[in-house]
Design an enzyme around this catalytic site. Structure first.
Site, PDB file in Angstrom:
ATOM      1  CE  LYS A 134     -48.392 -80.596  98.914  1.00 40.51           C
ATOM      2  NZ  LYS A 134     -47.304 -80.624  99.898  1.00 40.51           N
TER       3      LYS A 134
HETATM    4  C1  E4P Z   1     -44.306 -78.978  99.113  1.00 42.56           C
HETATM    5  O1  E4P Z   1     -45.480 -78.918  99.243  1.00 42.56           O
HETATM    6  C2  E4P Z   1     -43.479 -80.122  99.483  1.00 42.56           C
HETATM    7  O2  E4P Z   1     -43.893 -80.556 100.752  1.00 42.56           O
HETATM    8  C3  E4P Z   1     -42.019 -79.784  99.604  1.00 42.56           C
HETATM    9  O3  E4P Z   1     -41.749 -78.455  99.229  1.00 42.56           O
HETATM   10  C4  E4P Z   1     -41.125 -80.789  99.004  1.00 42.56           C
HETATM   11  O4  E4P Z   1     -39.798 -80.387  99.239  1.00 42.56           O
HETATM   12  P1  E4P Z   1     -38.561 -81.395  99.107  1.00 42.56           P
HETATM   13  O5  E4P Z   1     -38.260 -81.580  97.662  1.00 42.56           O
HETATM   14  O6  E4P Z   1     -37.459 -80.664  99.814  1.00 42.56           O
HETATM   15  O7  E4P Z   1     -38.960 -82.664  99.786  1.00 42.56           O
END
Ligand code: E4P
Length: 216
Positions: free
Chosen positions: A83
């Site tokens: 990522k």
């Molecule tokens: C996705 O890969 C992220 O980890 C996640 O969906 C972020 O979500 P949040 O905005 O609730 O922190």
């Protein structure tokens, strides 16, 4: 539509994996920090439970650092997706890693323009954060509609992973738009399961059955 679990909590990952509906897991530095374990240890633990894609995020913000971390992560298990944040260095890293056969997930996507760049760089997945857009009174789902349409127009192989999902309505709307994947926290899975009419329906069936169960 594939469902990913958005958590680094190993107990939750084990629990929801038994439901037979989890296709992968996404993590981020905040989720790992909440668990108080090392990234490598936790990702390897997750890989013992989940055979689908597991996103592990780079910590470095410079190209060399991202490449070093990404190559190391890719050796932890066969199903690691590196990522990478949506920056110029991130795009460069994705371009290099994808040519090496390493799967990538470009994260923190907040515009269709960013999604196009990530797809052109060779991202396997992109993560538009819809909840965070809604939080600032923007329309997160409109972004998903735009990205899905654009990727269809050009037959980009990059998959749309809807992230920052806050409630079941987000999941349903994303599914109607044809998004490939939704990643959601455990609470959203719980909300998806339940409906008051299901609960009251079960209660009624059981109550009626009680009245006749001893009759031949
Ligand atoms: C996705 O890969 C992220 O980890 C996640 O969906 C972020 O979500 P949040 O905005 O609730 O922190």
């Amino acid at each position: 539509m594939q469902f990913f679990l958005d958590t680094a909590n190993i107990e939750d990952i084990k629990k929801y994996s038994t439901w037979g509906i989890i296709d992968g897991v996404t993590t981020n530095p905040s989720l790992i920090a909440k668990e108080g374990v090392s990234l490598e240890k936790r990702i390897k633990e997750i890989a013992e439970v989940v055979k689908g894609p597991i996103s592990s995020e780079v910590i470095s913000t410079d190209l060399d650092g991202m490449l070093k971390e990404g190559r190391a992560y890719a050796k932890w298990a066969k199903n690691i997706y590196v990522k990478v944040p949506m920056t110029a260095a991130g795009l460069q890293a994705v371009s290099v890693l994808s040519k090496e056969g390493i799967k990538t997930n470009v994260t923190l996507i907040f515009s269709a323009g960013q999604a196009i760049l990530a797809a052109k760089a060779g991202a396997t997945l992109i993560s538009p954060f819809i909840g965070r857009l809604d939080d600032i009174s923007e329309d997160g789902m409109a972004l998903i509609a735009d990205i899905v349409k654009i990727f269809q127009n050009y037959k980009f192989p990059t998959k749309v992973l809807v992230a920052s999902i806050r409630h079941p309505r987000h999941v349903i709307e994303a599914a109607k738009l044809g998004a490939d994947i939704g990643t959601m926290p455990p609470a959203v899975f719980e909300q998806l399961v339940h409906h008051p009419l299901t609960d009251s329906g079960i209660k009624k069936f059981m109550d009626d059955w009680e009245k006749v169960k001893n009759k031949q």
